[in-house]
Design a protein around this motif. Sequence first.
Motif, PDB file in Angstrom:
ATOM      1  N   ILE A  20       0.851  -1.208   0.000  1.00  0.00           N
ATOM      2  CA  ILE A  20       0.000   0.000   0.000  1.00  0.00           C
ATOM      3  C   ILE A  20       0.879   1.249   0.000  1.00  0.00           C
ATOM      4  CG2 ILE A  20      -1.654   1.342   1.358  1.00  0.00           C
ATOM      5  CD1 ILE A  20      -2.846  -1.279   2.321  1.00  0.00           C
ATOM      6  N   PHE A  23       2.698   1.843  -3.279  1.00  0.00           N
ATOM      7  CA  PHE A  23       1.841   2.328  -4.367  1.00  0.00           C
ATOM      8  C   PHE A  23       1.944   3.848  -4.513  1.00  0.00           C
ATOM      9  CE2 PHE A  23      -2.269   3.980  -5.820  1.00  0.00           C
ATOM     10  CZ  PHE A  23      -2.423   3.284  -7.019  1.00  0.00           C
ATOM     11  N   PHE A  24       2.188   4.549  -3.402  1.00  0.00           N
ATOM     12  CA  PHE A  24       2.194   6.015  -3.435  1.00  0.00           C
ATOM     13  C   PHE A  24       3.579   6.603  -3.699  1.00  0.00           C
ATOM     14  CE2 PHE A  24      -1.473   4.879  -0.751  1.00  0.00           C
ATOM     15  CZ  PHE A  24      -2.461   5.444  -1.533  1.00  0.00           C
ATOM     16  N   PHE A  25       4.562   5.746  -3.950  1.00  0.00           N
ATOM     17  CA  PHE A  25       5.912   6.245  -4.184  1.00  0.00           C
ATOM     18  C   PHE A  25       6.425   5.791  -5.547  1.00  0.00           C
ATOM     19  CE2 PHE A  25       5.400   6.688   0.314  1.00  0.00           C
ATOM     20  CZ  PHE A  25       6.114   7.841   0.614  1.00  0.00           C
ATOM     21  N   THR A  26       7.357   6.577  -6.083  1.00  0.00           N
ATOM     22  CA  THR A  26       7.927   6.269  -7.400  1.00  0.00           C
ATOM     23  C   THR A  26       9.062   5.253  -7.246  1.00  0.00           C
ATOM     24  OG1 THR A  26       9.530   8.045  -7.198  1.00  0.00           O
ATOM     25  CG2 THR A  26       7.425   8.602  -8.225  1.00  0.00           C
ATOM     26  N   LYS A  28      12.031   5.770  -7.449  1.00  0.00           N
ATOM     27  CA  LYS A  28      13.184   6.364  -6.744  1.00  0.00           C
ATOM     28  C   LYS A  28      13.179   6.024  -5.257  1.00  0.00           C
ATOM     29  CE  LYS A  28      13.919  10.274  -9.796  1.00  0.00           C
ATOM     30  NZ  LYS A  28      12.921  11.119 -10.392  1.00  0.00           N
ATOM     31  N   ALA A  29      12.007   5.713  -4.734  1.00  0.00           N
ATOM     32  CA  ALA A  29      11.892   5.412  -3.293  1.00  0.00           C
ATOM     33  C   ALA A  29      12.272   3.948  -3.047  1.00  0.00           C
ATOM     34  CB  ALA A  29      10.470   5.704  -2.820  1.00  0.00           C
ATOM     35  N   TRP A  31      13.699   2.567  -0.593  1.00  0.00           N
ATOM     36  CA  TRP A  31      13.479   2.094   0.769  1.00  0.00           C
ATOM     37  C   TRP A  31      12.168   1.325   0.914  1.00  0.00           C
ATOM     38  CZ3 TRP A  31       9.135   3.994   3.233  1.00  0.00           C
ATOM     39  CH2 TRP A  31       8.547   5.115   2.657  1.00  0.00           C
ATOM     40  N   MET A  43       6.478 -14.570  -2.605  1.00  0.00           N
ATOM     41  CA  MET A  43       5.198 -15.237  -2.887  1.00  0.00           C
ATOM     42  C   MET A  43       5.423 -16.425  -3.828  1.00  0.00           C
ATOM     43  SD  MET A  43       1.867 -14.866  -2.446  1.00  0.00           S
ATOM     44  CE  MET A  43       0.447 -15.671  -3.180  1.00  0.00           C
ATOM     45  N   ILE A  46       7.370 -19.246  -1.917  1.00  0.00           N
ATOM     46  CA  ILE A  46       6.498 -19.954  -0.962  1.00  0.00           C
ATOM     47  C   ILE A  46       5.503 -20.844  -1.720  1.00  0.00           C
ATOM     48  CG2 ILE A  46       4.699 -19.643   0.800  1.00  0.00           C
ATOM     49  CD1 ILE A  46       6.192 -17.031   1.580  1.00  0.00           C
ATOM     50  N   ALA A 215     -11.632  -3.795  -0.243  1.00  0.00           N
ATOM     51  CA  ALA A 215     -10.790  -2.869   0.532  1.00  0.00           C
ATOM     52  C   ALA A 215     -11.077  -3.008   2.022  1.00  0.00           C
ATOM     53  CB  ALA A 215     -11.056  -1.434   0.071  1.00  0.00           C
ATOM     54  N   SER A 218      -9.542  -6.180   3.229  1.00  0.00           N
ATOM     55  CA  SER A 218      -8.083  -6.005   3.327  1.00  0.00           C
ATOM     56  C   SER A 218      -7.716  -5.292   4.623  1.00  0.00           C
ATOM     57  CB  SER A 218      -7.566  -5.199   2.135  1.00  0.00           C
ATOM     58  OG  SER A 218      -7.893  -5.845   0.945  1.00  0.00           O
ATOM     59  N   LEU A 219      -8.478  -4.244   4.947  1.00  0.00           N
ATOM     60  CA  LEU A 219      -8.207  -3.515   6.199  1.00  0.00           C
ATOM     61  C   LEU A 219      -8.374  -4.434   7.407  1.00  0.00           C
ATOM     62  CD1 LEU A 219      -9.746   0.073   6.034  1.00  0.00           C
ATOM     63  CD2 LEU A 219      -7.386  -0.553   6.464  1.00  0.00           C
ATOM     64  N   LEU A 223      -5.285  -5.320   9.858  1.00  0.00           N
ATOM     65  CA  LEU A 223      -5.390  -4.938  11.277  1.00  0.00           C
ATOM     66  C   LEU A 223      -5.550  -6.148  12.196  1.00  0.00           C
ATOM     67  CD1 LEU A 223      -7.738  -1.833  10.914  1.00  0.00           C
ATOM     68  CD2 LEU A 223      -5.263  -1.835  11.285  1.00  0.00           C
TER      69      LEU A 223
ATOM     70  N   GLN B   6      10.211  11.451  -4.511  1.00  0.00           N
ATOM     71  CA  GLN B   6       9.955  10.038  -4.235  1.00  0.00           C
ATOM     72  C   GLN B   6       8.452   9.774  -4.186  1.00  0.00           C
ATOM     73  OE1 GLN B   6      12.010   8.459  -0.873  1.00  0.00           O
ATOM     74  NE2 GLN B   6      14.003   8.605  -1.845  1.00  0.00           N
ATOM     75  N   ARG B  11      -0.874  10.353  -7.580  1.00  0.00           N
ATOM     76  CA  ARG B  11      -1.735   9.439  -6.817  1.00  0.00           C
ATOM     77  C   ARG B  11      -2.278  10.074  -5.530  1.00  0.00           C
ATOM     78  NH1 ARG B  11       1.510   3.793  -8.163  1.00  0.00           N
ATOM     79  NH2 ARG B  11       0.648   3.670 -10.261  1.00  0.00           N
TER      80      ARG B  11
END
Lengths: 236, 262
Positions: A20, A23-26, A28-29, A31, A43, A46, A215, A218-219, A223, B6, B11
Motif C-alpha cells: 500500500i 503504491f504512493f511512491f515512485t 526512486k523510493a 526504501w 510469494m 512460498i 478494501a 483487506s483492512l 489490522l 519520491q 496518486r
Amino acid sequence: MFLKLRLPLALTFLAGLIPIVAFFFTEKATWIRTPNSWLEQDMVIIAGFALLLGVVNVIQGNVRKIEQRSSGWIYAATLLTGLFVTGFFGIFGAMNFGPFQGIALRPDGTPTPFAWVSLYVFTPLQATMFSLLAFYVASAAFRAFRARNTEATILLIAAVIVMMGRIPIGESIFGVFGRPFGNERWLPDLTEWIMQIPNGAAQRGIIIGAALGAASLSLRVILGIERSYLGLERSE
Amino acid sequence: MEPTTQFDPTRVNVLVLFSFFSAVVLFYIWKARQGGELFIRRIAGLNAIDEAVGRATELGKKVLFVPGIQSLDENQTIAALAVLQHVARTTARFGTELDVPNKDPLTFAAARETVREAYLQEGRPDLYNDRIVHYVTYDQFAYTAAVSGMMVREKPAANFLVGCFYAESLLLAETGQASGAIQIAGTAEVAQLPFFVCACDYTLIGEELYAAGAYLSREPAMLGSIKGQDVTKAVVGLAIVVSTLATTFFGWDAITRAFRIQ
C-alpha cells in the motif's frame, strides 16, 4: 501464542502495509520499492514449496485409495500413472538425460516425450473440458430464459435481442422489420446500447460494491480483525 | 512528466480517498467496540448455509466446498476461507462429512488449518482427518474435471462454490445442479455471476462475499467495518450522481477528474 498468533499477524500487517505504501511512491523510493519487490518474489518461492506439499498430498491420498480398493480407485491409479510418467519425462527432459532431450519441440519439429504428452494428451483433455462449456451454457440459458414473471420476461427479451444482434443471421432475420428507427443497423446498435447502458450500469454497481468490500476486507486482515485464514475466529 | 520526488503526486487522489475510507471504517469499528447498534441487512445465501448442511446431514451425504481457484493473495479466497470456517464448524457440529478439494497449494494449506481449527473449536477433533481438505492439481480444467467427477460419482447433498472463479464456474455449477445438490455460490467476478445465478440456489454477489466473514461471526469489530464500507459506498454513490448532473447540465467535470487514476 507467539508462533500461532502474534508472528503471523505481525507478518500479515507488514505484508499488507508495504504494497500500500509502495503504491504512493515512485521507483526512486528504493526504501519501500525494494521490500515490495522482495514480497512479490517471496510469494513465488512460498508457492513453489506449497506446490510440493500439494503433490505429496495427492500421492498420499491416491495411494491410500488404491491400497484400500475404495470406490473409484481405478481413477486414482490413472492419476498417479499420469503424474509419474509426465513428471519422469519432464524432469529427465529438463536435465537433457538420454533420449529425453528437452521439454519442448526438437529442432526438426518432432516433439520430445514431455512435449508429446503435453500436445497429444494434456491439451486435448483441456480442450474437451472447455468445449463442454457450450453445452452447459445452452442448458443454463434454457433454464434462465423461461418467462415465469415480469423480470424473467424482460431478461428473455433482452437476451434474444443481444444474441440476435451479435450474429450475422440475426440482422437478416430482423431485417423483415425494415428500418424502424431510420437505421439499417438498428439491431446491432440496440444490442450495443443494452450491453453498454443498462448492463454496464448494473455491472459498475456490482464492481464498486465489490471493490469497497475487498478494501474493507483487506483492512480487516491487515489490522488482524479478520483471522479466519489462520483458522482463528475471535478478534479480541 | 516524470515525477522528481519520491512521492508520486499523480496518486494524491487515491491517497485522499484511501485515507477517508480507512478513517470511516476505523471509526465504525471503534463505535462497534463501544457497543453501538449496527444494522446489517439479511443475506439469504449466508442464512441458507445451515439449511444446506442440515439437508446433507439428513440425507447422510457429504458437503462439498470449493474455495475458488486463486491463491491467498486474492481477497475472494480470504473471504471464501471465512465461509469455509463457518461451514466446517457446522459440519463438525452436525457430524456431517466435508470435502474440500483445492487447486492452489497455498489455499490448500490455509484451508486445512481453517478446517482443523473449526473442528477443534466445536470440540470434535475426533471427526477431523487430513482427507477432508486435499490437493487436486494446479491446472484449471484438470481441477474442474476432478471436482465435476466428485459431484457425479459421490453426489454431495450440498455444494459450496465460494471464491474466485473463471471459466470453470458454469461447468461446476451445472454439474452440481444436474446432480441434484443444493448449491450456494459466491464470487466477485462479475463475468461469472450470471452463471452462478442461473445454476445455483443462492448466490453471494460481490460485496456480500466480502461481508460473509463479518456477517457469520457477528463480531462487532467486523460488523463495524461493513458499516464503514456502506457509508463510503453512499458517499461514492452521491459523488457519482452529483458529478453526472454537473457534467451533463453545466459541463463541470472536476469530480470526474478527481476520481481519475493516472
